[in-house]
Write an enzyme that holds these catalytic residues in place. Structure first.
Site, mmCIF file in Angstrom:
data_model
loop_
_atom_site.group_PDB
_atom_site.id
_atom_site.type_symbol
_atom_site.label_atom_id
_atom_site.label_comp_id
_atom_site.label_asym_id
_atom_site.label_seq_id
_atom_site.Cartn_x
_atom_site.Cartn_y
_atom_site.Cartn_z
ATOM 1 N N HIS A 353 51.118 -34.495 -3.703
ATOM 2 C CA HIS A 353 51.136 -33.333 -4.598
ATOM 3 C C HIS A 353 50.331 -32.156 -4.074
ATOM 4 O O HIS A 353 50.185 -31.165 -4.789
ATOM 5 C CB HIS A 353 50.590 -33.698 -5.980
ATOM 6 C CG HIS A 353 51.412 -34.690 -6.724
ATOM 7 N ND1 HIS A 353 52.420 -34.331 -7.586
ATOM 8 C CD2 HIS A 353 51.376 -36.042 -6.737
ATOM 9 C CE1 HIS A 353 52.966 -35.412 -8.108
ATOM 10 N NE2 HIS A 353 52.350 -36.473 -7.600
ATOM 11 N N LYS A 531 47.318 -22.214 -16.553
ATOM 12 C CA LYS A 531 47.265 -23.285 -15.554
ATOM 13 C C LYS A 531 45.810 -23.504 -15.215
ATOM 14 O O LYS A 531 44.952 -22.733 -15.642
ATOM 15 C CB LYS A 531 48.044 -22.894 -14.300
ATOM 16 C CG LYS A 531 47.729 -21.477 -13.774
ATOM 17 C CD LYS A 531 48.580 -21.101 -12.573
ATOM 18 C CE LYS A 531 49.955 -20.642 -12.936
ATOM 19 N NZ LYS A 531 51.020 -21.498 -12.433
ATOM 20 N N ARG A 532 45.495 -24.569 -14.463
ATOM 21 C CA ARG A 532 44.121 -24.761 -14.028
ATOM 22 C C ARG A 532 43.640 -23.527 -13.275
ATOM 23 O O ARG A 532 44.427 -22.830 -12.627
ATOM 24 C CB ARG A 532 44.027 -25.989 -13.108
ATOM 25 C CG ARG A 532 44.032 -27.299 -13.863
ATOM 26 C CD ARG A 532 42.871 -27.417 -14.804
ATOM 27 N NE ARG A 532 41.644 -27.680 -14.087
ATOM 28 C CZ ARG A 532 41.037 -28.866 -14.051
ATOM 29 N NH1 ARG A 532 41.524 -29.881 -14.716
ATOM 30 N NH2 ARG A 532 39.920 -29.015 -13.372
ATOM 31 N N LYS A 537 45.644 -20.146 -7.071
ATOM 32 C CA LYS A 537 46.569 -19.728 -8.135
ATOM 33 C C LYS A 537 46.384 -18.249 -8.489
ATOM 34 O O LYS A 537 47.221 -17.656 -9.157
ATOM 35 C CB LYS A 537 46.367 -20.607 -9.371
ATOM 36 C CG LYS A 537 46.711 -22.089 -9.116
ATOM 37 C CD LYS A 537 46.489 -22.933 -10.364
ATOM 38 C CE LYS A 537 46.657 -24.423 -10.136
ATOM 39 N NZ LYS A 537 48.082 -24.855 -10.072
ATOM 40 N N THR A 639 55.135 -26.781 -12.372
ATOM 41 C CA THR A 639 56.101 -27.258 -13.361
ATOM 42 C C THR A 639 56.065 -26.324 -14.571
ATOM 43 O O THR A 639 57.076 -26.190 -15.274
ATOM 44 C CB THR A 639 55.789 -28.703 -13.805
ATOM 45 O OG1 THR A 639 54.384 -28.808 -14.052
ATOM 46 C CG2 THR A 639 56.187 -29.701 -12.743
ATOM 47 N N LYS A 643 59.086 -24.520 -17.080
ATOM 48 C CA LYS A 643 59.060 -24.471 -18.551
ATOM 49 C C LYS A 643 59.270 -23.042 -19.043
ATOM 50 O O LYS A 643 59.987 -22.814 -20.026
ATOM 51 C CB LYS A 643 57.725 -25.021 -19.069
ATOM 52 C CG LYS A 643 57.526 -26.510 -18.761
ATOM 53 C CD LYS A 643 56.089 -26.981 -18.975
ATOM 54 C CE LYS A 643 55.881 -28.335 -18.330
ATOM 55 N NZ LYS A 643 54.446 -28.696 -18.193
HETATM 56 C C1 26Q Z 1 41.206 -36.272 -5.772
HETATM 57 C C2 26Q Z 1 40.090 -36.917 -5.245
HETATM 58 C C3 26Q Z 1 38.981 -37.110 -6.007
HETATM 59 C C4 26Q Z 1 38.976 -36.660 -7.321
HETATM 60 C C5 26Q Z 1 40.091 -36.023 -7.845
HETATM 61 C C6 26Q Z 1 41.201 -35.821 -7.070
HETATM 62 C C7 26Q Z 1 42.380 -35.136 -7.642
HETATM 63 C C8 26Q Z 1 42.716 -35.271 -8.981
HETATM 64 C C9 26Q Z 1 43.811 -34.614 -9.513
HETATM 65 C C10 26Q Z 1 43.179 -34.364 -6.844
HETATM 66 C C11 26Q Z 1 44.267 -33.716 -7.367
HETATM 67 C C12 26Q Z 1 44.610 -33.842 -8.712
HETATM 68 C C13 26Q Z 1 45.758 -33.168 -9.307
HETATM 69 C C14 26Q Z 1 46.639 -32.479 -8.606
HETATM 70 C C15 26Q Z 1 47.766 -31.786 -9.225
HETATM 71 O O1 26Q Z 1 47.861 -31.680 -10.429
HETATM 72 N N1 26Q Z 1 48.674 -31.264 -8.417
HETATM 73 C C16 26Q Z 1 49.834 -30.559 -8.942
HETATM 74 O O2 26Q Z 1 50.879 -31.489 -9.079
HETATM 75 C C17 26Q Z 1 51.990 -30.911 -9.721
HETATM 76 C C18 26Q Z 1 53.024 -32.000 -9.923
HETATM 77 O O3 26Q Z 1 53.611 -32.336 -8.721
HETATM 78 C C19 26Q Z 1 52.535 -29.757 -8.914
HETATM 79 O O4 26Q Z 1 53.555 -29.148 -9.656
HETATM 80 C C20 26Q Z 1 51.443 -28.737 -8.613
HETATM 81 O O5 26Q Z 1 51.924 -27.751 -7.727
HETATM 82 C C21 26Q Z 1 50.241 -29.435 -8.008
HETATM 83 O O6 26Q Z 1 49.165 -28.520 -7.848
#
Ligand code: 26Q
Length: 794
Positions: A353, A531-532, A537, A639, A643
């Protein structure tokens, strides 16, 4: 056994029954939450019937099962969606009204299950809904966090975090399964006994299962979301208690429970905390055991595992499931290592991702080896086996004192997928270049999607009502039918379309007035970025444009501006100070701009606190314009972008992630494109003074930055945003300044289009009609066919 579906009494009677016998309340004294519990139980009864039937069918067919392992499931509220999916929404609303209740108040009393950070977690939730809609036998596996993503509030415009407490009230949707427990270990050492490798961990914890049924459209199929909670092996030390050491008597339980206590709020930086690694192993190992238990109940030969089981790793967070599966097959079941690895490789798949280097998971091998000593050995053997099979390989999972979870997942996976066409292409040329050359068949694309049940049918009754009036309701289960709207778009229809949007904007304005005491101009364009918070972003690009716009409006208040309301929402990771500064700047700028009598009717800026799924469900239907403005090459898919398009908000955006595919489908003329492309970004960054050049070339940008740095928005502390200004004038890694001028141009083009109501609503309506492909049903069909080789039982 009676296997026919029971006939249920009228929903109203069932609500009253549950109010008395499940909730234990008298109708005269019941509170809102009691009514919500009663209604939820009435709905749950019906979901359970379909659930049992789906389970029986799966066993009978001995069907291949899909296991979706995800650290996050951002499911939001379940009641309204469940009612919708079971076709009970009208009956429920009528029953509640009949009993003197406000149906919306009852539905909105439910807290959000915020068991995820953002896109990745929400995608997992949409997938669960689509898997059920399509009748694919599937289980989601994750963690039952006691505290989901923190609650956000503002103090002087700065983000404050408070713990999220969704479990303070009974969670009516889950079934505790005290009998479904596995004991897992950490630490200790590895010895050899009678030629067998034995791992003897020293710290034990139990994983207890909690099941939530996930119902699909029309309730025809129901799958299980199984979340694991940490429990002590010995929850209570009676001896210590009797000695008077009361707190210490429960210490073990408290410690064991910390493992599932809280969701880590970092979504884009690697944090390297031991507890995070423990969470990953905890839920991955419990899930693998559960999967093997279910398989072995009906099958003897573990080499048949890949024909009955497909495991999907949602990013690398559950990557340890691979080595754990090999460990059990080899160490515990006595299968030769190469065979065990072969079985795992044909069972496990991995979704990537992110390409952001700082978000790629890696663990210090010291920490890793202390917690999971046997897995570290297995990872070395995986690297050895990979090297033997591919002598030219240059990449290893363990390297430079680190365990690299992306490489490990790639090597162990049968299929590796990206989440949009652009992202998948970039995976092949950047992070996984060498591994891709070695395994050219592994990487496949599955562009993300969203469930139309929640993200149009339920959240936007005004628009979905119009759609169903026009083409019937078939689109809800087959979103590509939206294309048949196009021939209906005459003036009268477009007027109804505009009326639907107006209804939604008015509802949002009412909500904002209630929440913040601010009155929004509903004639203005609602321009939304939710979004976050992250530099890539580029919420700061958006606020700089707002500042520049405000300055120009002040210069020439009568120049015929298109009125705008800029709406922001989003959380920043607590330790991400730059992102928190951007929130502060938006709030500070909003305070000054909103107070300006000269521009008040033309420009408003609002940052709504505590963005979550429920807030998204309010905001997206009310949006006119969707902000998708990431630096090209950085947003894997997005995503939210889908929407918005689906709800009739055209995009102002870069060619990034799924924006590319959205533009292709809705048509370039219905998309406000701007900015550099992914292949241009590196060259621009290589120019030493790219930001300074961009600022020198655009007086609007220079003036906006000056206002930020001279304290126009922070009079009491003029230097407050020096960090942002220094970054943007210097390194500006995400190329905010370089894209500003073109962004301004695209925004003015949107302004001009909006003034022509018919032109704008045609664009918006075409976005709706041409977004059918972005259903997560389409995405899941892709995974089923290309990755899982599973089938539907409907
Ligand atoms: C990794 C290591 C340690 C702690 C946390 C993490 C971690 C946690 C959550 C790394 C990434 C995330 C989340 C990532 C995320 O939400 N990515 C998004 O995924 C969506 C679904 O595929 C995409 O549409 C977005 O573009 C992408 O940013």
């Amino acid at each position: 056994m009676n296997q026919t579906t029971p006939v249920h009494p009228a929903l109203r009677d069932q609500i009253l029954h549950h109010l008395t016998y499940t909730v234990g309340k008298d109708a005269d004294h019941a509170q809102l939450s009691d009514w919500r519990f009663a209604l939820s139980h009435a709905l749950r009864d019906r979901i359970v019937d379909a659930w049992m039937s789906a389970t029986r069918q799966t066993y009978k067919a001995d069907a291949k099962r899909v296991y979706y392992l995800s650290m996050e499931f951002l499911i939001g509220r379940l009641l309204e969606d469940g009612l919708n999916n079971l076709g009970l929404a009208d009956e429920a609303r009528a029953a509640l009204s009949d009993m003197g209740l406000d149906p919306e108040a009852v539905l909105h009393d439910e807290p959000d299950a915020a068991l995820g950070n953002g896109g990745l977690g929400r995608l997992a939730a949409c997938f669960m809904e689509s898997l059920a809609t399509l009748g694919v036998p599937a289980y989601g596996y994750g963690i039952r966090y006691e505290h989901g993503l923190f609650r956000q509030s503002f103090a002087d415009g700065r983000q404050m975090e408070a713990p999220e407490t969704w479990l303070d009230q009974p969670h009516v949707w889950e079934f505790e399964r005290p009998e479904a427990r596995f004991t897992l270990g950490f630490g200790g050492d590895v010895t050899t006994r009678d030629g067998k490798t034995v791992w003897q961990p020293t710290e034990m914890v139990q994983a207890e299962a909690f099941d939530t049924p996930m119902a699909g459209w029309k309730g025809r199929w129901v799958n299980t979301l199984r979340l694991w909670a940490g429990r002590a092996v010995d929850p209570f030390d009676l001896e210590r208690f009797n000695r008077g050491d009361f707190a210490a008597a429960s210490e073990g339980e408290a410690l064991a429970r910390t493992i599932s206590r809280v969701l880590y709020p970092e979504d884009s930086t690697e944090i390297g905390k031991a507890l995070r690694l423990k969470q990953e192993y905890f839920f991955s190992a419990a899930s693998i055991r559960d999967i093997l238990r279910r398989f072995e109940a009906d099958h003897g030969d573990l080499t048949a595992l890949p024909s009955k089981v497909a495991i999907q790793l949602n990013d690398t967070h559950p990557a340890i499931a691979g080595p754990e599966l090999i460990r059990i097959l080899h160490d515990e079941r006595g299968i030769a290592f190469d065979d065990a690895m072969h079985i795992a490789q044909n069972t496990v798949n991995y979704t990537n991702h992110t390409l952001l280097p700082e978000a790629l998971e890696s663990w210090d091998e010291g920490l890793f080896g202390r917690l999971l000593p046997r897995h570290l050995q297995i990872i070395d053997r995986i690297d050895d086996a990979h090297a033997k099979a591919h002598p030219k390989r240059t990449v290893t999972a363990r390297e430079h004192g680190q365990v690299k979870m992306g490489e490990l997942s790639f090597i162990l996976a049968n299929r590796v997928n990206g989440v949009s066409a652009l992202h998948t292409g970039l995976m092949k040329t950047t992070v996984f270049k060498d591994l891709h050359a070695l395994h050219p068949e592994k990487i496949v694309n599955q562009t993300n999607g969203v469930t139309p049940r929640r993200w149009l049918n339920a959240c936007n009754p005004a628009l979905s009502g119009l759609i169903s009036d026009t083409i019937g309701t078939g689109w809800i289960g087959d979103l590509e039918q939206l294309a048949t709207l196009e021939p209906h778009m005459d003036d009268a229809w477009l007027e109804r379309f505009r009326a639907a949007k107006r209804t939604n904007k008015t509802a949002l304005a009412d909500f904002v007035r209630e929440q913040l005491g601010m009155t929004l101009n509903t004639d203005a364009m609602f321009d939304v970025q939710i979004k976050r918070m992250h530099e890539y972003k580029r919420q700061h690009l958006n606020i700089l444009e707002a500042i520049a716009l405000w300055q120009e409006m002040r210069d020439a208040p009568d120049a015929g501006w298109t009125p705008r309301v800029k709406i922001f929402a989003g959380k920043a990771a607590p330790g991400y100070f730059f992102a928190k500064d951007i929130i502060g700047l938006i709030n500070d700028a909003a305070a000054v701009i909103n107070a300006d009598p000269l521009t008040r009717d033309m420009l408003q800026v609002v940052f709504l606190p505590n963005y979550n799924v429920t807030l998204a469900e309010r905001l997206i239907p009310a949006a006119d314009l969707s902000e998708q403005i990431s630096t090209a090459g950085k947003e894997a898919s997005g995503t939210g972008n889908m929407k918005f398009a689906l709800n009739g908000a055209p995009t102002v955006g870069t060619l990034d992630g799924a924006n590319v595919e959205i533009r292709e489908r809705v048509g370039a003329e219905n998309f406000f494109l701007f900015g550099m492309e992914a292949h241009e970004v590196d060259a621009r960054r290589a120019i030493p003074d790219h930001a300074a050049q961009a600022i020198a070339a655009d007086p609007r940008l220079a003036r906006a930055l000056r206002a930020v740095s001279d304290g126009t928005f922070s009079k009491d502390e003029p230097n407050r945003y020096a960090g942002i200004v220094e970054n943007l004038s210097g390194p500006d890694y995400f190329l905010v300044c370089s894209d500003f001028t073109d962004y301004w141009r695209a925004q003015r083009e949107a302004d001009a289009t909006y003034l022509d109501a018919k032109h704008w609503s045609t664009m918006a309506a075409l976005n709706v009609a041409r977004s059918g492909w972005f259903s997560s049903d389409r995405t899941i069909r892709g995974y089923v066919a290309d990755i899982w080789k599973a089938s539907s039982l409907l």
